[in-house]
Design a protein around this motif. Structure first.
Motif, PDB file in Angstrom:
ATOM      1  N   THR A   1       0.832  -1.208   0.000  1.00  0.00           N
ATOM      2  CA  THR A   1       0.000   0.000   0.000  1.00  0.00           C
ATOM      3  C   THR A   1       0.863   1.252   0.000  1.00  0.00           C
ATOM      4  OG1 THR A   1      -1.791  -1.131   1.176  1.00  0.00           O
ATOM      5  CG2 THR A   1      -1.751   1.277   1.296  1.00  0.00           C
ATOM      6  N   ASN A   2       1.896   1.252   0.809  1.00  0.00           N
ATOM      7  CA  ASN A   2       2.816   2.395   0.867  1.00  0.00           C
ATOM      8  C   ASN A   2       3.588   2.524  -0.438  1.00  0.00           C
ATOM      9  OD1 ASN A   2       4.253   4.501   2.499  1.00  0.00           O
ATOM     10  ND2 ASN A   2       5.994   3.159   2.058  1.00  0.00           N
ATOM     11  N   GLU A   3       4.037   1.387  -0.986  1.00  0.00           N
ATOM     12  CA  GLU A   3       4.802   1.389  -2.236  1.00  0.00           C
ATOM     13  C   GLU A   3       3.974   1.939  -3.401  1.00  0.00           C
ATOM     14  OE1 GLU A   3       6.197  -2.063  -5.333  1.00  0.00           O
ATOM     15  OE2 GLU A   3       6.508  -2.444  -3.186  1.00  0.00           O
ATOM     16  N   LEU A   4       2.676   1.650  -3.411  1.00  0.00           N
ATOM     17  CA  LEU A   4       1.800   2.099  -4.491  1.00  0.00           C
ATOM     18  C   LEU A   4       1.253   3.506  -4.265  1.00  0.00           C
ATOM     19  CD1 LEU A   4      -0.255  -1.193  -5.030  1.00  0.00           C
ATOM     20  CD2 LEU A   4       1.564  -0.293  -6.496  1.00  0.00           C
ATOM     21  N   GLY A   5       1.621   4.126  -3.150  1.00  0.00           N
ATOM     22  CA  GLY A   5       1.134   5.472  -2.862  1.00  0.00           C
ATOM     23  C   GLY A   5      -0.342   5.514  -2.521  1.00  0.00           C
ATOM     24  N   LEU A   6      -0.823   4.500  -1.788  1.00  0.00           N
ATOM     25  CA  LEU A   6      -2.249   4.406  -1.492  1.00  0.00           C
ATOM     26  C   LEU A   6      -2.562   4.589  -0.006  1.00  0.00           C
ATOM     27  CD1 LEU A   6      -3.140   1.299  -3.705  1.00  0.00           C
ATOM     28  CD2 LEU A   6      -3.719   3.693  -4.184  1.00  0.00           C
ATOM     29  N   THR A   7      -1.625   5.099   0.758  1.00  0.00           N
ATOM     30  CA  THR A   7      -1.827   5.183   2.200  1.00  0.00           C
ATOM     31  C   THR A   7      -2.999   6.078   2.584  1.00  0.00           C
ATOM     32  OG1 THR A   7      -0.124   6.909   2.271  1.00  0.00           O
ATOM     33  CG2 THR A   7       0.563   4.655   2.808  1.00  0.00           C
ATOM     34  N   ASP A   8      -3.342   7.052   1.732  1.00  0.00           N
ATOM     35  CA  ASP A   8      -4.486   7.917   2.032  1.00  0.00           C
ATOM     36  C   ASP A   8      -5.815   7.276   1.650  1.00  0.00           C
ATOM     37  OD1 ASP A   8      -2.826   9.891   2.997  1.00  0.00           O
ATOM     38  OD2 ASP A   8      -2.694  10.960   1.088  1.00  0.00           O
ATOM     39  N   SER A   9      -5.762   6.183   0.903  1.00  0.00           N
ATOM     40  CA  SER A   9      -6.987   5.572   0.383  1.00  0.00           C
ATOM     41  C   SER A   9      -7.316   4.225   1.004  1.00  0.00           C
ATOM     42  CB  SER A   9      -6.871   5.385  -1.142  1.00  0.00           C
ATOM     43  OG  SER A   9      -6.675   6.630  -1.785  1.00  0.00           O
ATOM     44  N   VAL A  10      -6.347   3.556   1.612  1.00  0.00           N
ATOM     45  CA  VAL A  10      -6.557   2.212   2.150  1.00  0.00           C
ATOM     46  C   VAL A  10      -6.475   2.271   3.672  1.00  0.00           C
ATOM     47  CG1 VAL A  10      -5.766  -0.175   2.165  1.00  0.00           C
ATOM     48  CG2 VAL A  10      -5.572   1.189   0.077  1.00  0.00           C
ATOM     49  N   ARG A  11      -7.486   1.769   4.340  1.00  0.00           N
ATOM     50  CA  ARG A  11      -7.540   1.762   5.802  1.00  0.00           C
ATOM     51  C   ARG A  11      -7.646   0.328   6.304  1.00  0.00           C
ATOM     52  NH1 ARG A  11     -11.264   6.859   5.414  1.00  0.00           N
ATOM     53  NH2 ARG A  11      -9.731   8.263   4.504  1.00  0.00           N
ATOM     54  N   PHE A  12      -6.622  -0.129   6.946  1.00  0.00           N
ATOM     55  CA  PHE A  12      -6.631  -1.467   7.544  1.00  0.00           C
ATOM     56  C   PHE A  12      -7.292  -1.372   8.915  1.00  0.00           C
ATOM     57  CE2 PHE A  12      -3.328  -1.734   4.354  1.00  0.00           C
ATOM     58  CZ  PHE A  12      -3.474  -3.009   3.835  1.00  0.00           C
ATOM     59  N   ARG A  13      -8.489  -1.920   9.030  1.00  0.00           N
ATOM     60  CA  ARG A  13      -9.299  -1.766  10.236  1.00  0.00           C
ATOM     61  C   ARG A  13      -9.094  -2.878  11.257  1.00  0.00           C
ATOM     62  NH1 ARG A  13     -11.022   3.488   9.781  1.00  0.00           N
ATOM     63  NH2 ARG A  13     -12.043   3.850   7.772  1.00  0.00           N
ATOM     64  N   GLY A  14      -8.415  -3.963  10.856  1.00  0.00           N
ATOM     65  CA  GLY A  14      -8.228  -5.070  11.781  1.00  0.00           C
ATOM     66  C   GLY A  14      -9.443  -5.973  11.843  1.00  0.00           C
ATOM     67  N   TRP A  15      -9.462  -6.784  12.845  1.00  0.00           N
ATOM     68  CA  TRP A  15     -10.527  -7.766  13.021  1.00  0.00           C
ATOM     69  C   TRP A  15     -11.726  -7.109  13.704  1.00  0.00           C
ATOM     70  CZ3 TRP A  15     -10.519 -11.249  17.827  1.00  0.00           C
ATOM     71  CH2 TRP A  15     -11.639 -12.075  17.815  1.00  0.00           C
ATOM     72  N   VAL A  16     -12.908  -7.254  13.094  1.00  0.00           N
ATOM     73  CA  VAL A  16     -14.146  -6.678  13.615  1.00  0.00           C
ATOM     74  C   VAL A  16     -15.060  -7.814  14.057  1.00  0.00           C
ATOM     75  CG1 VAL A  16     -16.186  -5.316  13.076  1.00  0.00           C
ATOM     76  CG2 VAL A  16     -13.952  -4.637  12.158  1.00  0.00           C
ATOM     77  N   GLU A  17     -15.454  -7.795  15.306  1.00  0.00           N
ATOM     78  CA  GLU A  17     -16.280  -8.868  15.867  1.00  0.00           C
ATOM     79  C   GLU A  17     -17.741  -8.473  16.021  1.00  0.00           C
ATOM     80  OE1 GLU A  17     -17.597 -12.375  17.758  1.00  0.00           O
ATOM     81  OE2 GLU A  17     -15.710 -11.995  16.710  1.00  0.00           O
ATOM     82  N   GLU A  18     -17.989  -7.232  16.481  1.00  0.00           N
ATOM     83  CA  GLU A  18     -19.343  -6.825  16.815  1.00  0.00           C
ATOM     84  C   GLU A  18     -20.204  -6.628  15.571  1.00  0.00           C
ATOM     85  OE1 GLU A  18     -20.678  -6.751  19.738  1.00  0.00           O
ATOM     86  OE2 GLU A  18     -18.802  -7.390  20.650  1.00  0.00           O
TER      87      GLU A  18
END
Length: 299
Positions: A262-279
């Motif tokens: 993501t960083n290499e492609l210059g997408l850090t402003d567009s991609v959000r890694f939210r982690g594991w969502v349980e609720e």
């Protein structure tokens, strides 16, 4: 008095122990275990604790909402180490002698493959569930390279499929992979997350309005995340004025690789890694905000 095992489930997730001592897992897993117990009778779940697929559930044990009803489901830990294999075999045969129905999830069941030619005559019916491209997985450079590992890993899958009464394959590609090993293959489409989501109202978006894309799944290469990130880069190159946001829900051993890409492609402003969502409510919130759900995996 111990209840007779009516259905035996091997693998298919992870279990943890809550602070009060009760077994817990992800909510959808607890739901289907309880549903099978209600349908068939008492269920025994042979399962690993944290660590499957590189996801550390120890840190999240207090957040797991899927409490196991131990009156309906008995959780039996299995040991993934070589030393624990003989103990796993003994436990497996103990419950197989009760002549249950069996659901065998791969790869968890792979180490039990040498017992299946015998166990098949003990089970009332057995199903093998295949959810990943095990042949490609075995070829990945980060996999163990000790002599014989690849043969044992691949054989574990293929022997399990061969001796099951039928195979449940996740998607068309895996259905074709399974076909040479079992004449009864059921192809499925994994839509469990979608079934719990609330429908969005249909409306037209303004040209300058933010477009939100949603991905939910395990963060491993076989799920197509690299292709998705590169496709997003192409979309942004072709439509530089478009506001695109990709929400990534999930954890896995290759998350660091995807964050670096993501960083290499210059997408850090567009991609959000939210982690594991349980609720469920939090998950529904992502569905409500999303304009598109992507499933790039071929498996």
């Amino acid at each position: 008095m111990a209840q007779r095992t009516r259905i035996l489930v091997v693998g298919g997730g992870n279990a943890e122990v809550a602070p009060d001592g009760n077994p817990v897992t992800k909510t959808p897993i607890a739901d289907y275990l309880h549903e099978m117990a209600d349908r068939f009778g008492h269920c025994v779940w042979l399962v690993q604790r944290s660590g499957t697929w590189g996801v550390d559930l120890d840190k999240a044990a207090s957040e797991l909402a899927g409490r196991i009803d131990t009156e309906r489901v008995t959780v039996v830990p299995i040991n993934a180490s070589l030393k624990g294999t003989l103990m796993n075999w003994a436990r497996f045969l103990r419950y197989a002698l009760a002549r249950p129905h069996a659901v065998l999830f791969l790869p968890a069941c792979g180490t039990l493959a040498p017992l299946l030619p015998v166990a098949r005559f003990l089970f009332k019916r057995s199903a093998a569930y295949v959810a990943n491209d095990y042949q490609a997985y075995a070829e990945e450079p980060e996999r163990p390279r000790w002599f014989g590992w690849k043969f044992l890993f691949v054989s574990g899958y293929e022997v399990t499929m061969r001796y099951a009464d039928f195979v449940i394959a996740r998607g068309r590609f895996l259905a074709k992979v399974a076909a040479p090993f079992n004449e009864r293959v059921i192809e499925t489409v994994p839509l469990g997350h979608i079934m719990g989501a609330e429908p969005n109202a249909v409306r037209e978006l303004a040209p300058d309005e933010e477009r939100r894309i949603l991905y939910i799944g395990l963060l491993v290469r076989s799920k197509g995340m690299e292709d998705l990130l590169r496709a997003l880069r192409i979309m942004k190159d072709e439509r530089p004025d478009a506001s695109l946001v990709l929400d990534v829900l999930g954890e896995g051993p290759d998350r660091g690789i995807f964050e670096s890409l993501t960083n290499e492609l210059g997408l850090t402003d567009s991609v959000r890694f939210r982690g594991w969502v349980e609720e469920a409510e939090e998950m529904n919130g992502y569905f409500r905000r999303a304009h598109a759900l992507v499933m790039p995996s071929s498996t």
